[in-house]
Enzyme design. Structure first.
Site: not given
Length: 321
Positions: A110, A226, A67
C-alpha cells in the site's frame, strides 16, 4: 472471524489490486466519506521499538478497523522484518472482529501503491528517468509499482551505503530498465520522477538540485522530526498529500509549515485530483510533491481485498471468535 496469515498474503493481492484500493481510499477521503482516526505512535522503552496504531472508517466500503504494529530495529538480526504489523477488521454493523490479517507485505504494497497513484495523477506524461533515494526493504516495492505508471527509460538511485543498491539494480534489470548508481546531485539532475524512501532526519535533497517539472514522492517521513527534502523545496513545490493533518505534523511538510514558508491551506489532498475537484499538475515546469504520510484507511482497504480473495479461494482460516 477469518484469519489470513502473513505467509499467504502474496497469493491473494497484486500491485494492481493495491493501486485500485489505495486510489479509491484517496478519493473517498477527499469526498469525506472516509476518515482516519488520530495516529498513536510511541517509543515503548524496550528493544528500541516504536509501536502504534493507525485506524479509520470508510462508510462506502464499510471498512472499519486498525493496523497495530511498528518498528523493531533489531529484528533483522533475528531473521525477521524490522517493520511488523497486523490488521484487524471489524463488522461495521455489529462491531464484531471479522478478520485478522498479516500486515507486513500489505504495508509495503500500500505504501508503494500510494507513490504510484501520485505518479499516475501528477507526474509529466513524458517522464523518462526514475530516481530512487534509499535502498531499504521498501525501495524495491516502490520501484516496481512506480515503474508501471510511465514509460521510463532508465532508473538512477542513491543510498548512503552504495552496496545496498544491488537489490534495486536487480529489480530494474528484471523490469528491462538500465540502472545507474549516482550521487544525489546527479540523481536530481537526471530524474523526471523522484521517490524518496528513507528514515532520514536530515534533508537529503535540496531545492536547488531539483529541476523544473520534476514530480517527487516523499514516502519516508511519517514521524515528527523526520525529513527527506529541505523546506525550501517543499515551499517551492505544489504540495499534495494523503491527509493534510498528518502532512503538517508528522509528514514532509511539517518543517516548511513550522517556519511559515508553506501554509496548510496550500496543501491539496491527492483525492481531490482523483475526484476531479483539483486539476493537479498545472504546467510542464511545475514541481509537484506528494507527501505520503501513510494512513490507516489504506491498510484497511488492502486487507479487505485480501480477506475477500482468500475467502473465495478457501484459503482464509475460519475461527469461532
Amino acid at each position: 472471524m477469518r484469519i489470513v496469515p502473513e505467509a499467504i498474503i502474496k497469493d491473494h493481492i497484486s500491485r494492481e489490486d493495491s493501486f485500485e484500493a489505495v486510489e479509491q481510499v484517496f478519493a473517498s477521503m477527499a469526498a469525506r466519506s472516509a476518515y482516519n482516526f488520530p495516529v498513536i505512535r510511541e517509543a515503548i522503552g524496550h528493544a528500541d521499538a516504536l509501536y502504534g496504531f493507525k485506524s479509520g472508517f470508510d462508510r462506502n466500503a464499510l471498512n472499519l478497523g486498525l493496523k497495530s504494529g511498528g518498528y523493531w530495529p533489531g529484528n533483522s538480526e533475528k531473521g525477521l522484518t524490522n517493520h511488523q504489523s497486523t490488521v484487524f477488521l471489524f463488522d461495521a454493523d455489529t462491531g464484531k472482529c471479522s478478520a485478522i490479517v498479516g500486515g507486513n507485505l500489505l504495508t509495503a504494497l500500500r505504501t508503494a501503491a500510494a507513490a504510484a497513484v501520485s505518479v499516475a495523477h501528477l507526474a509529466r506524461k513524458d517522464a523518462e528517468v526514475l530516481g530512487i533515494v534509499g535502498a531499504g526493504h521498501q525501495a524495491s516495492f516502490q520501484l516496481r509499482a512506480v515503474a508501471e505508471q510511465r514509460d521510463f527509460k532508465k532508473v538512477v538511485a542513491w543510498n548512503r551505503s552504495p552496496e545496498k543498491l544491488a537489490t534495486l539494480e536487480q529489480v530494474a534489470r528484471e523490469l528491462g530498465l538500465p540502472f545507474e548508481a549516482v550521487s544525489v546531485e546527479d540523481l536530481c539532475a537526471q530524474s523526471d520522477v523522484i521517490v524518496t524512501i528513507t528514515s532520514s532526519f536530515d534533508a537529503i535533497i535540496h531545492s536547488d538540485q531539483v529541476r523544473p517539472g520534476t514530480h517527487i514522492a516523499c514516502m519516508g517521513t511519517d514521524t515528527k522530526g523526520k525529513q527527506e527534502v529541505d523546506a525550501a523545496l517543499v515551499a517551492r513545490s505544489s504540495v499534495f498529500t494523503d491527509e493534510i493533518a498528518q502532512s503538517t505534523t508528522i509528514g514532509e511538510a511539517q518543517h516548511a509549515v513550522a517556519i511559515g514558508s508553506l501554509s496548510e491551506a496550500a496543501i491539496v489532498e491527492l483525492g481531490a485530483v482523483i475526484n476531479g475537484a483539483h486539476p493537479g499538475r498545472g504546467s510542464a515546469d511545475e514541481v509537484t510533491l506528494f507527501d505520503g504520510t501513510g494512513v490507516g484507511l489504506q491498510d484497511l482497504a488492502v486487507a479487505a481485498t485480501v480477506v475477500e480473495r482468500a475467502s473465495k479461494a478457501g484459503a482464509a482460516i475460519d475461527v469461532d471468535f
